[in-house]
Design an enzyme around this catalytic site. Structure first.
Site, mmCIF file in Angstrom:
data_model
loop_
_atom_site.group_PDB
_atom_site.id
_atom_site.type_symbol
_atom_site.label_atom_id
_atom_site.label_comp_id
_atom_site.label_asym_id
_atom_site.label_seq_id
_atom_site.Cartn_x
_atom_site.Cartn_y
_atom_site.Cartn_z
ATOM 1 N N HIS A 110 0.539 -0.959 0.075
ATOM 2 C CA HIS A 110 -0.021 -0.045 0.193
ATOM 3 C C HIS A 110 0.832 1.410 -0.023
ATOM 4 C CE1 HIS A 110 -3.321 -2.445 0.253
ATOM 5 N NE2 HIS A 110 -3.536 -2.526 1.453
ATOM 6 N N HIS A 182 -9.625 1.468 1.019
ATOM 7 C CA HIS A 182 -9.516 0.523 1.775
ATOM 8 C C HIS A 182 -10.575 0.716 2.806
ATOM 9 C CE1 HIS A 182 -7.469 -2.792 3.916
ATOM 10 N NE2 HIS A 182 -6.657 -2.856 3.110
ATOM 11 N N GLU A 318 -11.731 -3.914 -2.494
ATOM 12 C CA GLU A 318 -10.784 -2.943 -3.015
ATOM 13 C C GLU A 318 -10.620 -3.293 -4.431
ATOM 14 O OE1 GLU A 318 -7.164 -3.129 -0.377
ATOM 15 O OE2 GLU A 318 -8.370 -4.591 0.436
#
Length: 353
Positions: A110, A182, A318
């Site tokens: 991420h 997220h 996601e």
């Protein structure tokens, strides 16, 4: 209507020392209220009013900025510059190898140490029947190891049906990008999500190795616990003894949409155990990382200051390209070149009964 409030002064990441705010979006006759923040361009809370008049919180999040700073689950944030995992934090672009920060075992996750979730994004608000906020940021060349100066924005719009997310990004040098949100859903407003029923228009998924990096195989879901095409309770898969599930501690896999490049369309649903809330997922992305909240509970932070975090207290959908795509031949194209515009859209729509 958009209400802006002071959320606190950040102490971490690229936002450290800067004042952060929340933005509450609501509209007359709309049963949804959405709270956003410029810290991480995140969804803080989505609340729905059911036909009975009772309100239900549909997401997981925190009441205080300090909780978002110390929690590990990226709750509600836009993650990037590359959402999901990159093997060993390494990739090669035009013959040059790049090294990223390792923050997830042996991999990069991420965006690295200080990803987009730890940035203060500039906010521009537009009020009206469908109020919206555009959050924008610049990721300089070399930030977190990524090449190219990247300008990115995400527009949140409270529609009559739900919440629309629109991403735009441009770069001045070739780079890789995979933006997503997220947010964690719990359509019951409390407890576990294991009895939620999820349906996904996905005929393949990506098996992973012991570090949760895709092996390179696109495996058919037929006959597996990854087959959500006809609807399946999350817990039936997350608690199974399937080898891929055991490795991940539950569902934490990339699912590939059938006819993956067919444009913006409905791709799945989730229904609360009592049947009173239905979430509909629409997107133009080729894949979705379906995550059953296996690591929630690792932090002591209380959801909205009232409920203890527990494993599988929320799930994520996601929408994105494939994880570690730049290191696998035949995976989705995640390269962005100068002169190109990265654009994607996702909607989370809700029905109440």
């Amino acid at each position: 209507m958009i209400e802006k409030k002071f959320f606190g002064t950040a102490t971490v990441g690229y936002a450290a020392g800067l004042d952060c705010h929340t933005y509450t979006l609501s509209a007359e006759g709309n049963p949804l209220t959405v709270v956003l923040s410029d810290f991480g361009a995140r969804i803080v809370k989505i609340t729905g009013t059911l036909p009975c008049g009772c309100k239900r919180t549909l997401t997981r999040g925190f009441a205080y900025l300090s909780d978002y700073e110390t929690a590990s689950g990226y709750l509600g944030a836009v993650v990037g510059r590359y959402g999901n995992r990159i093997r060993r934090g390494l990739f090669t672009l035009d013959g040059k190898e790049y090294s990223l920060f390792i923050n997830n075992g042996v991999n990069s996750l991420h965006g690295g140490k200080n990803g987009f979730d730890r940035k203060l994004w500039k906010a521009v608000c537009t009020d009206g029947a469908e109020p919206s906020v555009i959050f924008s940021t610049v990721s300089p060349d070399g930030e977190e190891g990524y090449p190219g100066s990247l300008t990115a924005s995400v527009k949140y719009t409270l529609t009559k049906s739900g919440l629309r997310l629109e991403y735009i990004a441009e770069t001045d040098a070739p780079t890789y990008i995979n933006l997503t949100n997220h947010v964690y859903f719990n359509l019951s407003g409390k407890g576990s999500i294991e009895d939620h029923t999820v349906t996904l228009d996905c005929d393949r998924y990506l098996p992973t190795d012991e570090t949760l990096i895709p092996t390179g195989e696109l495996k058919p879901v037929d006959g597996t616990v990854f087959d959500f095409r006809s609807g399946r309770k999350i817990g039936d898969s997350a608690r199974s003894d399937d080898a891929d599930i055991v490795t991940a501690g539950g569902v934490d896999h990339c699912f590939v949409f059938r006819d993956m490049y067919s444009g913006f369309k409905a791709r799945g649903t989730a229904v609360s155990p009592d049947g009173r809330v239905t979430l509909e997922l629409l997107t133009d992305r080729p894949c979705v990382q379906f995550y059953s909240g296996n690591f929630l509970g690792d932090d002591p932070n209380m959801f909205y200051g009232t409920e203890k975090q527990e494993k599988r207290a929320g799930f994520c959908l996601e929408t994105q390209g494939m994880p570690d795509a730049m290191n696998h031949e035949g995976f989705t194209n995640v390269r962005l070149n100068p002169g190109e515009v990265y654009m994607s859209a996702t909607e989370f729509n809700f029905r109440f009964s």
